[in-house]
Each structure stands twice: as structure tokens, then as C-alpha cells.
Design a protein around this motif. Structure first.
Motif, PDB file in Angstrom:
ATOM      1  N   ARG A   1      52.248  41.919  45.945  1.00 44.52           N
ATOM      2  CA  ARG A   1      52.424  41.615  44.981  1.00 44.52           C
ATOM      3  C   ARG A   1      51.794  39.805  44.950  1.00 44.52           C
ATOM      4  N   ASN A   2      52.082  39.461  46.403  1.00 47.60           N
ATOM      5  CA  ASN A   2      51.031  37.778  46.568  1.00 47.60           C
ATOM      6  C   ASN A   2      49.749  38.265  46.309  1.00 47.60           C
ATOM      7  N   LEU A   3      49.027  39.236  46.612  1.00 45.05           N
ATOM      8  CA  LEU A   3      47.674  38.669  46.160  1.00 45.05           C
ATOM      9  C   LEU A   3      47.319  39.344  44.214  1.00 45.05           C
ATOM     10  N   PHE A   4      48.147  39.455  43.820  1.00 41.94           N
ATOM     11  CA  PHE A   4      48.014  39.374  42.502  1.00 41.94           C
ATOM     12  C   PHE A   4      48.655  38.742  41.860  1.00 41.94           C
ATOM     13  N   ARG A   5      49.604  37.898  42.397  1.00 42.18           N
ATOM     14  CA  ARG A   5      50.089  36.697  41.801  1.00 42.18           C
ATOM     15  C   ARG A   5      49.034  35.323  41.824  1.00 42.18           C
ATOM     16  N   TYR A   6      48.142  35.415  43.214  1.00 42.20           N
ATOM     17  CA  TYR A   6      46.838  34.307  43.114  1.00 42.20           C
ATOM     18  C   TYR A   6      45.850  34.740  42.700  1.00 42.20           C
ATOM     19  N   LYS A   7      45.741  34.920  41.260  1.00 46.69           N
ATOM     20  CA  LYS A   7      44.764  35.454  41.636  1.00 46.69           C
ATOM     21  C   LYS A   7      43.469  35.363  41.569  1.00 46.69           C
ATOM     22  N   LYS A   8      43.413  33.944  41.500  1.00 49.21           N
ATOM     23  CA  LYS A   8      41.906  32.846  41.634  1.00 49.21           C
ATOM     24  C   LYS A   8      41.203  33.012  42.580  1.00 49.21           C
ATOM     25  N   ARG A   9      42.290  33.238  43.862  1.00 47.24           N
ATOM     26  CA  ARG A   9      41.993  33.283  45.261  1.00 47.24           C
ATOM     27  C   ARG A   9      41.805  34.781  45.548  1.00 47.24           C
ATOM     28  N   LEU A  10      42.398  35.361  45.149  1.00 46.91           N
ATOM     29  CA  LEU A  10      41.963  37.499  45.307  1.00 46.91           C
ATOM     30  C   LEU A  10      40.307  36.966  45.025  1.00 46.91           C
ATOM     31  N   ILE A  11      40.044  36.512  43.384  1.00 49.30           N
ATOM     32  CA  ILE A  11      38.344  37.337  43.337  1.00 49.30           C
ATOM     33  C   ILE A  11      37.661  36.024  43.735  1.00 49.30           C
ATOM     34  N   MET A  12      37.571  34.410  44.678  1.00 51.62           N
ATOM     35  CA  MET A  12      36.942  33.944  45.737  1.00 51.62           C
ATOM     36  C   MET A  12      37.210  34.149  47.230  1.00 51.62           C
ATOM     37  N   THR A  13      37.941  34.613  47.139  1.00 51.03           N
ATOM     38  CA  THR A  13      38.160  35.967  48.725  1.00 51.03           C
ATOM     39  C   THR A  13      37.016  36.896  49.101  1.00 51.03           C
TER      40      THR A  13
ATOM     41  N   ARG B   1      49.142  39.790  56.268  1.00 47.51           N
ATOM     42  CA  ARG B   1      48.650  40.812  55.880  1.00 47.51           C
ATOM     43  C   ARG B   1      48.111  40.889  54.792  1.00 47.51           C
ATOM     44  N   GLU B   2      47.540  39.614  53.825  1.00 44.00           N
ATOM     45  CA  GLU B   2      47.214  39.042  52.679  1.00 44.00           C
ATOM     46  C   GLU B   2      45.863  39.409  53.040  1.00 44.00           C
ATOM     47  N   ASN B   3      45.503  38.484  54.301  1.00 48.14           N
ATOM     48  CA  ASN B   3      44.699  37.703  54.828  1.00 48.14           C
ATOM     49  C   ASN B   3      43.436  39.450  54.539  1.00 48.14           C
ATOM     50  N   VAL B   4      44.513  40.207  56.189  1.00 47.08           N
ATOM     51  CA  VAL B   4      43.288  41.532  56.322  1.00 47.08           C
ATOM     52  C   VAL B   4      43.381  42.495  55.076  1.00 47.08           C
ATOM     53  N   ILE B   5      43.918  42.708  54.218  1.00 52.24           N
ATOM     54  CA  ILE B   5      43.490  43.420  53.405  1.00 52.24           C
ATOM     55  C   ILE B   5      42.169  42.310  51.725  1.00 52.24           C
ATOM     56  N   LEU B   6      42.658  41.743  52.279  1.00 50.92           N
ATOM     57  CA  LEU B   6      41.713  40.927  51.454  1.00 50.92           C
ATOM     58  C   LEU B   6      39.918  40.890  51.874  1.00 50.92           C
ATOM     59  N   THR B   7      40.643  40.562  52.932  1.00 48.17           N
ATOM     60  CA  THR B   7      38.566  41.096  54.362  1.00 48.17           C
ATOM     61  C   THR B   7      38.569  42.539  54.063  1.00 48.17           C
ATOM     62  N   ILE B   8      39.284  43.130  54.024  1.00 48.73           N
ATOM     63  CA  ILE B   8      39.181  44.883  54.127  1.00 48.73           C
ATOM     64  C   ILE B   8      38.688  45.281  52.461  1.00 48.73           C
ATOM     65  N   LEU B   9      39.181  44.463  51.591  1.00 48.93           N
ATOM     66  CA  LEU B   9      38.482  44.669  50.503  1.00 48.93           C
ATOM     67  C   LEU B   9      37.380  43.749  49.746  1.00 48.93           C
ATOM     68  N   GLY B  10      36.865  42.697  50.552  1.00 48.56           N
ATOM     69  CA  GLY B  10      35.676  42.040  50.365  1.00 48.56           C
ATOM     70  C   GLY B  10      34.129  42.378  51.049  1.00 48.56           C
ATOM     71  N   ALA B  11      34.555  43.503  52.344  1.00 48.00           N
ATOM     72  CA  ALA B  11      33.845  44.580  53.395  1.00 48.00           C
ATOM     73  C   ALA B  11      33.550  45.569  52.110  1.00 48.00           C
ATOM     74  N   PHE B  12      34.126  46.273  51.925  1.00 45.39           N
ATOM     75  CA  PHE B  12      33.658  47.498  50.938  1.00 45.39           C
ATOM     76  C   PHE B  12      33.191  47.504  49.865  1.00 45.39           C
ATOM     77  N   ALA B  13      33.327  46.023  49.431  1.00 46.93           N
ATOM     78  CA  ALA B  13      32.895  45.365  47.844  1.00 46.93           C
ATOM     79  C   ALA B  13      31.389  44.657  48.253  1.00 46.93           C
ATOM     80  N   GLY B  14      31.148  44.827  49.521  1.00 41.97           N
ATOM     81  CA  GLY B  14      30.223  43.784  50.889  1.00 41.97           C
ATOM     82  C   GLY B  14      29.307  45.225  50.081  1.00 41.97           C
ATOM     83  N   MET B  15      29.198  45.990  51.167  1.00 46.18           N
ATOM     84  CA  MET B  15      29.111  47.305  51.618  1.00 46.18           C
ATOM     85  C   MET B  15      28.200  47.681  49.862  1.00 46.18           C
TER      86      MET B  15
END
Length: 550
Positions: free
Chosen positions: A180-192, A471-485
Motif C-alpha cells: 500500500r505504501n508503494l502506491f501511496r507514494y507514487k512519485k517515489r515509486l516512479i523515481m526509484t 520491504r519497500e526498498n527491496v520491492i522497488l529495487t527488484i522492480l527497478g532491476a527487472f525494468a533495467g534488464m
């Protein structure tokens, strides 16, 4: 143009120049993202001070000037340091690596380029200062009373995953909060995600370039062209001497097989210039099949050399815009000819055109002149190659001899100098990933200080509070890593095509290990940042953070 060392140096310079046109833009976009986020959040976090100053009668410009000066000074100082490192240190490192190939480069020139300096500094200053101005304007339009109160936290809403009951109902409470927090702070989600994807993509391209160029010599001279050497016959020798030489090579027990070929240079028109092509005509097609493999790089399908037309190397076809069935224009001497393209074959070094004797005769109206002999050594005699070559050169019919192993070593040595460039790319991308993660995590903790202090008051242990954020950092890092691939895969293809020189084709592959290395390096930086942030979380003062803002 006729001195090989100069030609190689020019090709290397062009290759580095091509890399220099692509990577700075991507690095700048990711760095600009971090800078924009930092300046925006800095202004937003000081809205109470801005409101107080506005209430005391300070003009909007007087308030904004503080942030503009901060942004201007930070971007100028950063630009000056970057200009020195970017135009003095890194070029020196790269050129020093090339001195292995070119020992006569006694003086290394690394001048400061005015155009690049002004362009890079100007872009950095405009981005950072512009972000500060835009953020100030957004805050200063509000009234002092509104500014002196903290901004209302983002409202929580139902997310899409909540509607998928069989997943949502089986998730732990802490996992639900993190999502929930990931989608609550959408700007941070997109930026990270964007920042990590950019860094991961750059890192993957660095490893991918190495994968694409490291094996091309081995593929070219082992999998595609199998012969070990080529004897160039002496044109002044008699027919008997030529026949004696060929007979000796056929009877030699150390030589597995040999074949007389015509290997001449012709050209093909490309716009206002010409492409230099090696025309390869074998005397025996059965022996040719043992010496050269014609195959499709993508499908792996192998072809035979037939009388239906010529076989042309893939890079040559690409440069001339040809496909199977087209007619390729050729120039031999002052005359122009055409031949049908029957096969497009995988090839990495130089341009090749393969013809059967019959196709050659139909195209040029003359019989081929076999003035070269290609040969392959027996497997157990490979180590005696140069000794066998010495005995071959003792015959008057032989003029000179070249070994494919020497060509492969030369190519490997030439391409190995790119390792320094690749190392710079990988290290820079890794540092960028660290900066992105550290900066965004730092801002995240600062903005949510009251929320985290509340958790501590409610009895959460320091480790539990850290896990809440991690937890949020790990999820965002994994999402970013897969997008980076995904981003890295497309960027690698674009970079490889751009970096290629006209006379060579690089591989298009990225080894699975490169994806693994890039992923774990990115995750490693995430773990490092989380470790640093733990101490910041531990220092949150519950009383100070939860004091009334009235």
C-alpha cells in the motif's frame, strides 16, 4: 589508409567516439532525475520556514533566492569537479589502456573542450536551478498560514491487488502495508524504479559489450572459418612450381586437407563511397565445406555454396541494404558487374563474398585464377603449424603465409583495450545506483519521520521499524532491476550497432551471467544503503518527531 596501425587506431577512436555519443545522455538523465528529486523535496520539506518568512514580509524572490543560490552553487561546484574528472582523468585512463597496443603514444593529450564543458555545465545548472525555482513557485503561491502547517499526507486508497482476493487475503499484514505504501507514494515509486532501471541498464550494457566483442575472434576463426592458414603463391613462379607446392601440401601427413582458392579484393558501391570486399572462390566445393561454414546467425541453419548465386556476409548485406534474391553491384577494376545474392551468412571480421567457380565465370566472364591455398592441420599437429609453414615457404611456388591464429590474436588484442572503457561504465553505473538508492531512501525516511516515530511509540523494535522500510526498498529495487534488464537489452542492441565499425560486426548476445552479475550488484548496493539507513532510523527521536506543529 595503407598503414594498418593507423587504420586500426582510427577504428578504435571511432569506436570510443560512438560510445561517447550515447552514454553521457543516459547518465545525465538518471543524474538529473536524482537532482530534480532532491531539490524538489528540499524545498517541500522547508515549507514551514518559507511560510514563516513570507508572514514576516519577505518577498517571494527574497525567499526563493536562498534555494536558487543553493542549487546554483551546488550545480556549479559539481560541474567543475565533473569537468576535471570527465575530461582529464577518465580519458587518461582509457588512452593509457590503448598504449598497450600503441607504445609510440608517448604524449597523452586530454584538453578541456569548451563546447562540451559549457553544454554539460549549462544543462546541469538549468536542471537543478530550474527544479528549485519551480518548487519555490509552487510553494509560494500558497498563503503563509497554509505554508506554516505541514502538508497533508497522501491519502490511502484501495490498490488493484486488493481486488484479487485469493492473493490479498493470503498476504501478511506487514506485506499489505508495504504494498500500500508503494502506491501511496507514487512519485517515489516512479523515481526509484526509473533510477534503478537506468543504472541497471547501463551496468548491463557494460557487461553486454564485453560479451558481444569477447568471442567474435573465436567464432570467426573457429566456427565459421576453420582453416588454419593461407599460402599466397608467387606469381613469378612457373606452373610446375605451383603444382609441386600443391602436391606437397596434399601429400603432407600433418595437413588434414587443403584447397586452392582465388582470394581477391573487389568493391561494392555504397552511396558516394565503396565497401572493400574479399572475393573467395574455392576450386573444390567439397573441400570448401570443410574450411568455411555458411550459416544463419539467428536460426543457426547451415547453407551450401551453390550455383544459384553468391553468399554474402551479414554486415555487408546490412550496409548495402540487400536481402536474398537481390542483385549486388560489384566493381572489379574499371568495370561494373552484378550477381544474385543466394545466401546471407554469419560473419564478424571484414566483408566476404563467396562464389562457386561457375558463378564467378558467369559474373565476370573469365575463369578464376587460383593463386592461394587454404589448409587445415591435423588435430594432433596444431602445435606444429609454424614449423609446417616454414617447410611450405621453402618451396619456390610459395610467396608468403598467414595464420588465422595470428589474426584472431590481433583482433583479441585490439578489442581487449575496450575493457578499460567497460570497467569505467560498470563502476560509474554502480556508483549511480548507489547515489539513487541512498538519496531516495534518505528523502523517504525524512518525509516519514512522524510515521516511523509513531511505530516506535507503539512498541515496534528498531529492527521491525527498519524491516518496515526495507520491504519497500527491496520491492522497488527488484522492480527497478527487472525494468533495467528490459531497458538494458534494448540499449545494448542500439549501442552495439552504433559502436560497430564498418569492417566488423559485433555479437548481439548478452550472456545470462551478465544479467545475474548486474542484478546482484544492484541488490548489493541496495543492501549497503539499507545498512547505512538503519542507523538513521535508529536515531529518530520519538518525542521531537511527534511534537505538535501548532
Amino acid at each position: 589508409n595503407s598503414t594498418q596501425a593507423y587504420v586500426e587506431y582510427e577504428q578504435n577512436a571511432e569506436r570510443i567516439g560512438a560510445i561517447g555519443k550515447i552514454f553521457p545522455l543516459i547518465f545525465f538523465l538518471v543524474a538529473a532525475l536524482v537532482s530534480l528529486t532532491t531539490m524538489t523535496r528540499m524545498v517541500e520539506s522547508q515549507r514551514t520556514e518559507i511560510g514563516t518568512l513570507k508572514a514576516l514580509g519577505y518577498s517571494n524572490w527574497a525567499i526563493a533566492r536562498k534555494y536558487v543560490f543553493y542549487a546554483l552553487s551546488a550545480s556549479l561546484i559539481g560541474s567543475l569537479i565533473g569537468l576535471v574528472l570527465g575530461q582529464k582523468l577518465l580519458p587518461w585512463v582509457i588512452i593509457a589502456a590503448y598504449r598497450v597496443l600503441y607504445p609510440n603514444l608517448f604524449v597523452v593529450l586530454t584538453p578541456l573542450n569548451a563546447y562540451y564543458s559549457i553544454m554539460a555545465s549549462g544543462a546541469a545548472v538549468i536542471c537543478v536551478t530550474g527544479a528549485a525555482l519551480a518548487s519555490c513557485y509552487r510553494e509560494l503561491v500558497a498563503s503563509p498560514a497554509e505554508l506554516m502547517r505541514p502538508s497533508a499526507p497522501a491519502a490511502g486508497r484501495k490498490i488493484l491487488l486488493e481486488h484479487v482476493g485469493f492473493i490479498w487475503h493470503h498476504m501478511k499484514f506487514t506485506s499489505k502495508v508495504a504494498v500500500r505504501n508503494l502506491f501511496r507514494y507514487k512519485k517515489r515509486l516512479i523515481m526509484t524504479v526509473f533510477g534503478i532501471a537506468g543504472s541497471m541498464g547501463l551496468m548491463l550494457v557494460g557487461f553486454g559489450i564485453q560479451d558481444s566483442i569477447s568471442d567474435i575472434a573465436a567464432i570467426q576463426y573457429r566456427e565459421l572459418q576453420h582453416y588454419d592458414g593461407m599460402v599466397i603463391e608467387d606469381s613469378d613462379a612457373t606452373e610446375e612450381e605451383h603444382a609441386e607446392l600443391f602436391e606437397y601440401m596434399k601429400e603432407n601427413e600433418q595437413i588434414a586437407h587443403c584447397n586452392r582458392v582465388q582470394m581477391t579484393k573487389i568493391s561494392a558501391p555504397k552511396g558516394s563511397s565503396n565497401i572493400s570486399i574479399y572475393l573467395f572462390v574455392p576450386e573444390s566445393l567439397s573441400e570448401f565445406a570443410k574450411d568455411v561454414t555458411l550459416k544463419n546467425r539467428i536460426t543457426g541453419e547451415t547453407y551450401e555454396l551453390t550455383d544459384e548465386g553468391a553468399a554474402i556476409s551479414e554486415k555487408t548485406a546490412s550496409l548495402l541494404g540487400l536481402k536474398v534474391g537481390d542483385m549486388i553491384p560489384l566493381k572489379k577494376g574499371d568495370k561494373e558487374y552484378k550477381v544474385r545474392v543466394a545466401v546471407i551468412t554469419e560473419n564478424y571480421m571484414s566483408h566476404y563474398l563467396y562464389m562457386t567457380p561457375r558463378v564467378y565465370e558467369q559474373t565476370f566472364g573469365e575463369k578464376p585464377e587460383y593463386e592461394n591455398i587454404v589448409f587445415t592441420m591435423q588435430e594432433d599437429c596444431k602445435d606444429d603449424l609454424e614449423m609446417a609453414g616454414t617447410r611450405i615457404l621453402a618451396y619456390p611456388g610459395a610467396l608468403s603465409i598467414s595464420y588465422t591464429s595470428s589474426l584472431a590474436s590481433q583482433v583479441d588484442r585490439m578489442l581487449s583495450t575496450l575493457d578499460a572503457v567497460i570497467l569505467v561504465l560498470i563502476v560509474s553505473a554502480g556508483m549511480l545506483a548507489f547515489v539513487v538508492l541512498y538519496n531516495l531512501n534518505n528523502i523517504n525516511i525524512t518525509e516519514r519521520k512522524r510515521e516511523l516515530a509513531t511505530l516506535k511509540v507503539l512498541g515496534f523494535y528498531p529492527g521491525e521499524v527498519a524491516a518496515y522500510v526495507y520491504r519497500e526498498n527491496v520491492i522497488l529495487t527488484i522492480l527497478g532491476a527487472f525494468a533495467g534488464m528490459i531497458f538494458g537489452k534494448f540499449l545494448h542492441r542500439f549501442v552495439i550497432v552504433t559502436v560497430e565499425i564498418e569492417s566488423a560486426m559485433f555479437g548481439r548476445n548478452i550472456d545470462p551471467s551478465s544479467f545475474v552479475y548486474s542484478f546482484f550488484i544492484t541488490v548489493g548496493f541496495s543492501i549497503l544503503v539499507n545498512g547505512v539507513m538503519y542507523f538513521k532510523l535508529k536515531k529518530i527521536n520519538m518525542v521531537e518527531s511527534l511534537k505538535s506543529v501548532e
